[in-house]
Write an enzyme that holds these catalytic residues in place. Structure first.
Site, PDB file in Angstrom:
ATOM      1  N   ARG A 123       0.872  -1.086  -0.006  1.00  0.00           N
ATOM      2  CA  ARG A 123       0.037  -0.045  -0.141  1.00  0.00           C
ATOM      3  C   ARG A 123       0.804   1.400  -0.062  1.00  0.00           C
ATOM      4  O   ARG A 123       0.536   2.607   0.456  1.00  0.00           O
ATOM      5  CB  ARG A 123      -0.861  -0.080   1.166  1.00  0.00           C
ATOM      6  CG  ARG A 123      -1.646  -1.169   1.105  1.00  0.00           C
ATOM      7  CD  ARG A 123      -3.171  -0.709   1.974  1.00  0.00           C
ATOM      8  NE  ARG A 123      -4.046  -1.866   1.925  1.00  0.00           N
ATOM      9  CZ  ARG A 123      -4.167  -2.881   2.676  1.00  0.00           C
ATOM     10  NH1 ARG A 123      -3.392  -2.874   3.726  1.00  0.00           N
ATOM     11  NH2 ARG A 123      -4.967  -3.666   2.612  1.00  0.00           N
ATOM     12  N   LYS A 145       2.818  11.854 -11.343  1.00  0.00           N
ATOM     13  CA  LYS A 145       1.701  10.893 -12.145  1.00  0.00           C
ATOM     14  C   LYS A 145       2.715   9.668 -12.287  1.00  0.00           C
ATOM     15  O   LYS A 145       3.647   9.629 -12.841  1.00  0.00           O
ATOM     16  CB  LYS A 145       1.508  11.798 -13.309  1.00  0.00           C
ATOM     17  CG  LYS A 145       0.181  12.869 -13.346  1.00  0.00           C
ATOM     18  CD  LYS A 145       0.149  13.222 -14.595  1.00  0.00           C
ATOM     19  CE  LYS A 145      -0.928  14.118 -14.729  1.00  0.00           C
ATOM     20  NZ  LYS A 145      -1.409  14.824 -15.774  1.00  0.00           N
ATOM     21  N   GLU A 187       9.297  19.422 -24.507  1.00  0.00           N
ATOM     22  CA  GLU A 187       8.782  19.628 -23.175  1.00  0.00           C
ATOM     23  C   GLU A 187       9.292  21.050 -22.564  1.00  0.00           C
ATOM     24  O   GLU A 187       8.492  21.665 -21.888  1.00  0.00           O
ATOM     25  CB  GLU A 187       8.687  18.415 -22.306  1.00  0.00           C
ATOM     26  CG  GLU A 187       8.232  17.293 -22.705  1.00  0.00           C
ATOM     27  CD  GLU A 187       6.478  17.147 -22.509  1.00  0.00           C
ATOM     28  OE1 GLU A 187       6.183  18.100 -21.918  1.00  0.00           O
ATOM     29  OE2 GLU A 187       5.941  16.052 -22.875  1.00  0.00           O
ATOM     30  N   LYS A 229       6.874  23.472 -13.202  1.00  0.00           N
ATOM     31  CA  LYS A 229       5.857  22.217 -12.963  1.00  0.00           C
ATOM     32  C   LYS A 229       5.636  22.263 -11.647  1.00  0.00           C
ATOM     33  O   LYS A 229       4.367  22.043 -11.329  1.00  0.00           O
ATOM     34  CB  LYS A 229       6.619  21.007 -13.596  1.00  0.00           C
ATOM     35  CG  LYS A 229       5.811  19.762 -13.380  1.00  0.00           C
ATOM     36  CD  LYS A 229       5.939  18.760 -14.183  1.00  0.00           C
ATOM     37  CE  LYS A 229       4.763  17.528 -13.917  1.00  0.00           C
ATOM     38  NZ  LYS A 229       4.860  16.570 -14.843  1.00  0.00           N
ATOM     39  N   GLU A 239      -4.908  17.677 -10.962  1.00  0.00           N
ATOM     40  CA  GLU A 239      -5.602  18.062 -12.228  1.00  0.00           C
ATOM     41  C   GLU A 239      -6.909  18.382 -12.055  1.00  0.00           C
ATOM     42  O   GLU A 239      -7.465  17.895 -13.087  1.00  0.00           O
ATOM     43  CB  GLU A 239      -5.051  17.050 -13.366  1.00  0.00           C
ATOM     44  CG  GLU A 239      -5.000  17.828 -14.767  1.00  0.00           C
ATOM     45  CD  GLU A 239      -4.344  16.974 -15.788  1.00  0.00           C
ATOM     46  OE1 GLU A 239      -3.610  16.362 -15.740  1.00  0.00           O
ATOM     47  OE2 GLU A 239      -5.243  17.083 -16.819  1.00  0.00           O
ATOM     48  N   ARG A 243      -3.490  22.463 -13.813  1.00  0.00           N
ATOM     49  CA  ARG A 243      -2.259  21.327 -13.974  1.00  0.00           C
ATOM     50  C   ARG A 243      -2.597  20.946 -15.472  1.00  0.00           C
ATOM     51  O   ARG A 243      -1.814  20.599 -16.133  1.00  0.00           O
ATOM     52  CB  ARG A 243      -2.394  20.101 -13.167  1.00  0.00           C
ATOM     53  CG  ARG A 243      -1.386  18.984 -13.580  1.00  0.00           C
ATOM     54  CD  ARG A 243      -1.171  18.137 -12.405  1.00  0.00           C
ATOM     55  NE  ARG A 243       0.146  17.399 -12.789  1.00  0.00           N
ATOM     56  CZ  ARG A 243       0.829  16.457 -12.027  1.00  0.00           C
ATOM     57  NH1 ARG A 243       0.425  16.273 -10.818  1.00  0.00           N
ATOM     58  NH2 ARG A 243       1.890  15.668 -12.407  1.00  0.00           N
ATOM     59  N   ASN A 247      -0.622  20.348 -20.304  1.00  0.00           N
ATOM     60  CA  ASN A 247      -1.016  19.421 -21.458  1.00  0.00           C
ATOM     61  C   ASN A 247      -1.119  20.198 -22.702  1.00  0.00           C
ATOM     62  O   ASN A 247      -1.542  19.860 -23.860  1.00  0.00           O
ATOM     63  CB  ASN A 247      -2.296  18.886 -21.207  1.00  0.00           C
ATOM     64  CG  ASN A 247      -2.407  17.852 -20.064  1.00  0.00           C
ATOM     65  OD1 ASN A 247      -1.242  17.092 -19.757  1.00  0.00           O
ATOM     66  ND2 ASN A 247      -3.279  17.889 -19.310  1.00  0.00           N
ATOM     67  N   HIS A 250      -0.761  18.513 -26.272  1.00  0.00           N
ATOM     68  CA  HIS A 250      -0.925  17.100 -25.857  1.00  0.00           C
ATOM     69  C   HIS A 250      -2.136  16.588 -26.553  1.00  0.00           C
ATOM     70  O   HIS A 250      -2.068  15.427 -26.887  1.00  0.00           O
ATOM     71  CB  HIS A 250      -0.880  16.865 -24.459  1.00  0.00           C
ATOM     72  CG  HIS A 250       0.511  16.795 -23.756  1.00  0.00           C
ATOM     73  ND1 HIS A 250       1.231  17.917 -23.755  1.00  0.00           N
ATOM     74  CD2 HIS A 250       1.523  15.874 -23.204  1.00  0.00           C
ATOM     75  CE1 HIS A 250       2.446  17.540 -23.342  1.00  0.00           C
ATOM     76  NE2 HIS A 250       2.471  16.368 -22.802  1.00  0.00           N
ATOM     77  N   HIS A 254      -1.528  13.409 -28.837  1.00  0.00           N
ATOM     78  CA  HIS A 254      -1.799  11.919 -28.471  1.00  0.00           C
ATOM     79  C   HIS A 254      -2.444  11.473 -29.730  1.00  0.00           C
ATOM     80  O   HIS A 254      -2.185  10.257 -30.100  1.00  0.00           O
ATOM     81  CB  HIS A 254      -2.871  11.885 -27.432  1.00  0.00           C
ATOM     82  CG  HIS A 254      -1.868  12.202 -26.049  1.00  0.00           C
ATOM     83  ND1 HIS A 254      -2.846  12.776 -24.830  1.00  0.00           N
ATOM     84  CD2 HIS A 254      -0.782  12.047 -25.624  1.00  0.00           C
ATOM     85  CE1 HIS A 254      -1.796  12.905 -23.912  1.00  0.00           C
ATOM     86  NE2 HIS A 254      -0.514  12.263 -24.356  1.00  0.00           N
ATOM     87  N   HIS A 268       7.170  11.123 -28.386  1.00  0.00           N
ATOM     88  CA  HIS A 268       6.430  11.565 -27.450  1.00  0.00           C
ATOM     89  C   HIS A 268       6.582  13.284 -27.546  1.00  0.00           C
ATOM     90  O   HIS A 268       5.950  13.970 -27.855  1.00  0.00           O
ATOM     91  CB  HIS A 268       6.205  11.309 -25.952  1.00  0.00           C
ATOM     92  CG  HIS A 268       5.376  12.028 -25.221  1.00  0.00           C
ATOM     93  ND1 HIS A 268       4.031  12.154 -25.479  1.00  0.00           N
ATOM     94  CD2 HIS A 268       5.473  12.974 -24.338  1.00  0.00           C
ATOM     95  CE1 HIS A 268       3.421  12.891 -24.648  1.00  0.00           C
ATOM     96  NE2 HIS A 268       4.334  13.506 -23.842  1.00  0.00           N
TER      97      HIS A 268
HETATM   98  N1  GLY Z   1       2.819  15.607 -17.714  1.00  0.00           N
HETATM   99  C1  GLY Z   1       1.799  16.240 -17.477  1.00  0.00           C
HETATM  100  C2  GLY Z   1       1.494  16.230 -16.017  1.00  0.00           C
HETATM  101  O1  GLY Z   1       2.480  15.815 -15.099  1.00  0.00           O
HETATM  102  O2  GLY Z   1       0.527  16.864 -15.322  1.00  0.00           O
END
Ligand code: GLY
Length: 370
Positions: A123, A145, A187, A229, A239, A243, A247, A250, A254, A268
């Site tokens: 956990r 993430k 990025e 960031k 998000e 946040r 993107n 993106h 995608h 990417h």
């Molecule tokens: N890569 C986008 C984020 O971490 O929210």
């Protein structure tokens, strides 16, 4: 020696991101204060293991920390259930305790997979990110993430789970191919475009030097990206709002990645760069920003030697309708509406679901014609 620290100040799970050269050889000393028992489990991939694992192991030995390592196959296809369950079972067989530490040594695939494994084993055990690509240093290793891909799509299973420490060793970027470095740079540019016009000016001036190996410029670019960031993640960890600005580019990216089968045809970060140029073109066509903005974005990407337009992607692509349908499968769809990150100027992005379908379709048709 230049070394910067960005503190990600999330309540109860704050951590530092250290950025500079020479961090990997000191990893043992830097990780030691986190340990109750001098023992760690390393998850890496075969390519990174050949380049960097022995340096990490030597630094752990020097700090008196016991270690074991699992090297998974390299590549995006590792980021799925089979290698994930292999990693989880390996951590259990290594008897990693609740107070133990997992080290993710690698790019985005390893960071996401090892972070998710750390989130679910017992956990949750703590983990340290040692990102080895530019993309992982400025994006995926920071912000928590974690996750894996499933047959239904990318990153659809995972957790928000913050690391306990991130070591972004700038020296490791020298082992990247120019193509991988520039994909990560996609990025970096994104941060200037979404929220810091001065940083974009700086990149226009210093980008080529940074690409060609200038250490101080690389440390500055990674630090500014990570700081931006961290600021966004501290405002909106899961998000619900801001946040999503991360993107930028993106939604287009995608769809293009999906259309090219997540293959070598389009990395990417290359898709992100092309997506950013498209987002600015769309913003300009909708009268949200000046026509000069998309031209400036494209000029900088071109000056860096990067893929800039859809026409730069080798091979056949589906038509505009099909690409738009692929955009609709993106997980950024909210209540059935496509969400775009658009721009009022360089450095001023915002989130909107209010984009006419026709405008996107025409943009894509024009872009496909080249
Ligand atoms: N890569 C986008 C984020 O971490 O929210």
């Amino acid at each position: 020696m230049i070394r910067n620290t960005v503190h990600v100040d999330l309540p109860g799970r704050a951590y530092d991101v250290l950025i500079g050269p020479g961090l990997l050889p000191q990893a043992g000393t830097l990780i030691a204060p986190l340990l109750r028992r001098p023992q760690v489990a390393i998850i890496t991939d075969e390519t990174v293991a050949a380049l960097h694992l022995s340096t990490l192991q030597a630094s752990l030995d020097a700090a008196g920390i016991k270690h074991s390592a699992l090297a998974l196959p390299s590549g995006e296809s590792t980021k799925g259930w089979p290698q994930f369950s292999r990693a989880v079972e390996w951590l259990l067989s290594e008897k990693v305790e609740r107070s133990g530490i997992v080290i993710a040594l690698g790019g985005g695939v390893i960071g996401d997979l090892a972070g998710f494994a750390a989130a679910v084993v017992r956990r949750g055990v703590r983990f340290v990110q040692i990102p080895t690509t530019l993309l992982a240093q400025v994006d995926s290793s920071v912000g928590g993430k974690t996750g894996i891909n499933t047959p239904q799509g990318k990153n659809l299973v995972g957790a928000f789970y913050q690391p306990s420490l991130v070591l972004a060793d700038i020296d490791l970027l020298s082992s990247l191919s120019t193509r991988d470095f520039l994909a990560g740079y996609g990025e970096v540019v994104k941060y200037g475009l979404l929220g810091d016009a001065d940083f974009f000016d700086w990149l226009e001036e210093n980008g080529p030097k940074l690409r060609d190996g200038d250490l101080a410029a690389r440390v500055h670019a990674v630090t500014r990206s990570v700081q931006m960031k961290a600021d966004i993640v501290m405002r909106d960890e899961t998000e619900q709002g801001d946040r999503a600005l991360l993107n930028l580019g993106h939604t287009f990216c995608h769809a293009l990645e999906n259309a090219t089968g997540y293959s070598d045809r389009l990395l990417h970060g290359e898709g992100v760069a092309i997506g950013c140029a498209l987002a600015f073109e769309l913003s300009s066509r909708l009268g949200l920003c000046s026509q000069e903005s998309p031209s400036r974005v494209r000029a900088h990407l071109r000056a860096m030697g990067m893929r800039t337009d859809i026409a730069d992607i080798p091979g056949e692509l589906p038509d505009a309708e099909a690409l738009l349908a692929l955009m609709g499968q993106d997980k950024k769809v909210l209540d059935g509406k496509l969400r775009f990150i658009l721009n009022r100027a360089i450095g001023q992005s915002f989130v909107t679901s209010d984009v006419p379908r026709e405008a996107v379709l025409t943009l894509l048709s024009d872009a496909l014609r080249g």
